[in-house]
Motif scaffolding. Structure first.
Motif, PDB file in Angstrom:
ATOM      1  N   GLN A   1       0.824  -1.208   0.000  1.00 34.58           N
ATOM      2  CA  GLN A   1       0.000   0.000   0.000  1.00 34.58           C
ATOM      3  C   GLN A   1       0.864   1.265   0.000  1.00 34.58           C
ATOM      4  N   LEU A   2       1.902   1.282   0.840  1.00 34.28           N
ATOM      5  CA  LEU A   2       2.729   2.475   0.929  1.00 34.28           C
ATOM      6  C   LEU A   2       3.549   2.677  -0.341  1.00 34.28           C
ATOM      7  N   LYS A   3       4.021   1.578  -0.942  1.00 40.01           N
ATOM      8  CA  LYS A   3       4.777   1.697  -2.187  1.00 40.01           C
ATOM      9  C   LYS A   3       3.898   2.295  -3.286  1.00 40.01           C
ATOM     10  N   MET A   4       2.633   1.819  -3.376  1.00 42.28           N
ATOM     11  CA  MET A   4       1.734   2.363  -4.390  1.00 42.28           C
ATOM     12  C   MET A   4       1.473   3.853  -4.146  1.00 42.28           C
ATOM     13  N   SER A   5       1.355   4.216  -2.870  1.00 42.20           N
ATOM     14  CA  SER A   5       1.136   5.619  -2.530  1.00 42.20           C
ATOM     15  C   SER A   5       2.330   6.475  -2.939  1.00 42.20           C
TER      16      SER A   5
ATOM     17  N   ILE B   1       4.558   5.749  -5.272  1.00 40.51           N
ATOM     18  CA  ILE B   1       4.615   5.801  -6.737  1.00 40.51           C
ATOM     19  C   ILE B   1       3.622   6.825  -7.273  1.00 40.51           C
ATOM     20  N   HIS B   2       2.400   6.766  -6.690  1.00 38.63           N
ATOM     21  CA  HIS B   2       1.359   7.692  -7.135  1.00 38.63           C
ATOM     22  C   HIS B   2       1.780   9.148  -6.969  1.00 38.63           C
ATOM     23  N   ASP B   3       2.513   9.419  -5.919  1.00 35.11           N
ATOM     24  CA  ASP B   3       2.913  10.796  -5.617  1.00 35.11           C
ATOM     25  C   ASP B   3       4.299  11.132  -6.146  1.00 35.11           C
ATOM     26  N   GLY B   4       4.883  10.228  -6.908  1.00 38.42           N
ATOM     27  CA  GLY B   4       6.170  10.502  -7.522  1.00 38.42           C
ATOM     28  C   GLY B   4       7.335  10.499  -6.566  1.00 38.42           C
TER      29      GLY B   4
END
Length: 615
Positions: A42-46, A48-51
């Motif tokens: 979850q944190l990795k996706m977050s 990535i989403h925020d660059g």
């Protein structure tokens, strides 16, 4: 690190666009191994989403770079506070991420095994103080918890008392020496671990620290480098029920024994750090009796006092509690023992506090009589003795012969002045004049086998009679315990060293056999055998059960209760353990022997065993 905006307002990023923090604020915080992989994804996706993932993956090359600081803050704020130790010193987001991965990704058997090995090899000698030693252990305990291995409070307590193999840990008693269970249904000891082990171990309170886990037997063997020594042991004569001591408060009896013990050990009362006193029936006089007993013995008012009730094992367990306090460092010198004035146990009138309507029947209970009845198994204690006798084939003749032997041995010992070293006289009033009570009042030294055989069994069909049972008596005993440092600092002379102890339990209907697993467990823990014991005291609650225990332990009669036991001397419930320990301490030295073991079965199917050796 810079402060992070956790509101839902847009947050400007270095790449020139904005994103709501809702992309990560709803992520479940990292709690440990149990949710690590979910949290990681979850944190990795977050990120990535925020660059921000590139600075985590590649590492920041510029100290204080804005995106790295934001990523670092996000990682740190997404873990529970108890895990801050793994990210607190991280210089950038990549280090924080890797630190958490090192802890939780490798959470298999290899890492668990390594941490457990480290935990059990923490050596107290490598630390300058107890607090550093405890901190090292608790750090490893937390690391194990973080990867899913929970170390119970009771196990932490054992480890804190442990020096590799010098301290034998609590373990389950599985069988008798021949591998069988002899048909005994053994009940688990209910654990008493409440709160965190470290809080209890670092507190100077009276809380018992050596916690009993939910196993059938518990045991403790102090490591030799942390010795616990008996420096003095005294007891009062035991009075018969309604006899010379009936008007002497239990607290006064203990104060007399304790004062004599302090004097004999050359220990000033001001040096005593803690007090533990066994008393099975505090309702007989005052619930504050233990505290009053310590104060009357001259113990300073700022020293804690613990009164305890483990029935017939109370005196033994008071000594164990004192030893535990010494082992964990909350005391250097401890006063322990037991007291009882059974003669003063009152009758009880129920249901009258708020008035009785005219003509209504009210119930009168005898608290003493009630104490001999186990309402759980609906049996009187003497009935459980008859059950044990029947199961193991003990005859009436054997019980009477054993009772006679107890009386005869007391008679010979008394005539030889053997009890003089342990006894302290008690001033009493007889026919309006003050006299000194200098010897046990209960023994029947002129008993004969013929007279004993004429007594009727207490219950029809049984073998137990008033003649082959222990008495109901008044008395007290006190033991002074000290550690090595106290011996050196105050020039104290040790009489014996406490080798270890064990507590066990069986089905309440088989109460009389409970001493056997306690002894076997203690022998197993110390690596000794019953043949290594020069003297053995099996508390003579009933002759039938003492005979059975002696058989099961394979103890020859010449080493058991060599100067008589409770059938002759009597049983002052809370004080009997202290009496026995006092006697064994002096008798070992008198006979120039090495090692002794004492044990008793306890109402409800419990038991305790304690071992000492001369030094």
């Amino acid at each position: 690190m810079s402060e992070v905006n956790r509101s839902n307002a847009p947050t400007p990023l270095a790449h020139g666009h904005t994103v709501s923090t809702s992309s990560w604020s709803s992520i479940e915080k990292l709690e440990g191994a149990k949710n690590y992989y979910t949290w990681k994804f979850q944190l990795k996706m977050s990120l990535i989403h925020d660059g921000l993932w590139n600075v985590v993956e590649e590492g920041s090359t510029q100290p204080g770079e804005t995106n790295d600081q934001r990523a670092l803050a996000r990682i740190c704020l997404s873990v529970r506070s108890n895990l801050f130790q793994y990210v607190r010193n991280a210089r950038n987001a990549s280090e924080a991420w890797k630190s958490l991965a090192d802890v939780f990704e490798d959470s298999g058997l290899v890492r668990r095994g390594l941490l457990l090995r480290q935990l059990h090899r923490v050596d107290y000698s490598n630390y300058t103080c107890m607090s550093d030693y405890i901190e090292a252990i608790m750090t490893l305990v937390q690391q194990l918890a973080d990867i899913g291995k929970i170390i119970e409070d009771s196990e932490v307590a054992e480890i804190l008392l442990n020096e590799e193999d010098e301290y034998c840990s609590v373990s389950e008693y599985d069988s008798f020496s021949d591998g069988s269970t002899n048909g005994i249904e053994r009940s688990p000891v209910v654990g008493s671990a409440s709160g965190e082990a470290v809080n209890a171990l670092t507190s100077p309170s009276q809380a018992a620290v050596y916690r009993e886990r939910s196993v059938r037997s518990t045991r403790g063997v102090p490591p030799k480098r942390f010795g616990v020594y008996i420096v003095a042991a005294k007891r009062t004569p035991f009075g018969k029920f309604g006899g010379l001591l009936r008007d002497v408060l239990a607290e006064d009896l203990f104060a007399i024994a304790a004062t004599a013990a302090l004097r004999a050990g050359n220990v000033a009362a001001e040096l005593v750090d803690t007090v533990n006193i066994g008393q099975a029936s505090p309702v007989s006089q005052s619930g504050l009796s233990p505290r009053h007993a310590a104060l009357k013995a001259g113990i300073p008012s700022d020293r804690p006092v613990l009164g305890m009730n483990r029935l017939s094992g109370s005196g033994f367990h008071a000594i164990i509690c004192g030893a535990q306090e010494i082992l964990i460092g909350s005391a250097q010198i401890s006063l322990a023992g037991g007291m009882e004035n059974v003669s003063s146990i009152p009758f009880l009138i129920r249901d009258v506090r708020f008035g009785i309507p005219l003509g209504k029947y009210f119930k009168v209970d005898d608290l003493l009589h009630m104490g001999f009845f186990d309402s759980y198994c609906n049996l009187f204690l003497v009935q459980t003795a008859d059950i044990v006798a029947a199961k193991y084939g003990v005859t009436r003749e054997e019980t009477d012969e054993f009772a006679l032997r107890s009386q005869q041995r007391w008679k010979l010992a008394d005539a030889a002045g053997i009890f003089n070293e342990e006894q302290v006289p008690v001033p009493v009033t007889l026919k309006n004049r003050e006299i000194l009570m200098t010897k046990d009042e209960y023994p029947q030294p002129d008993s004969t086998l013929e007279n004993l055989s004429k007594l009727q069994p207490i219950f029809q069909g049984g073998v137990t009679t008033p003649g082959n049972s222990s008495g109901v008596n008044d008395g007290a005993g006190a033991v002074i315990l000290a550690n090595d440092e106290a011996l050196k600092t105050h020039n104290l002379k040790p009489l014996a060293r406490l080798v270890g102890w064990s507590c066990s339990a069986v089905d309440p209907t088989m109460m009389g056999i409970a001493a056997v697993p306690a002894v076997q467990n203690l022998l197993d823990c110390t690596g000794l055998t019953i043949d290594d014991m020069d003297l053995v005291e099996i508390h003579e609650t009933y002759a039938a059960t003492t005979v059975v225990c002696a058989r099961q332990l394979a103890v020859d009669v010449d080493r058991i209760n060599v100067n008589g036991g409770a059938i002759a001397i009597g049983h002052a419930f809370g004080a009997s353990g202290a009496r026995i320990m006092s006697h064994l301490t002096h008798e070992l030295r008198r006979r120039r022997l090495k090692r002794a073991l004492a044990t008793t079965s306890i109402a409800g199917g419990q038991s305790v065993a304690v071992m000492i050796e001369t030094v």
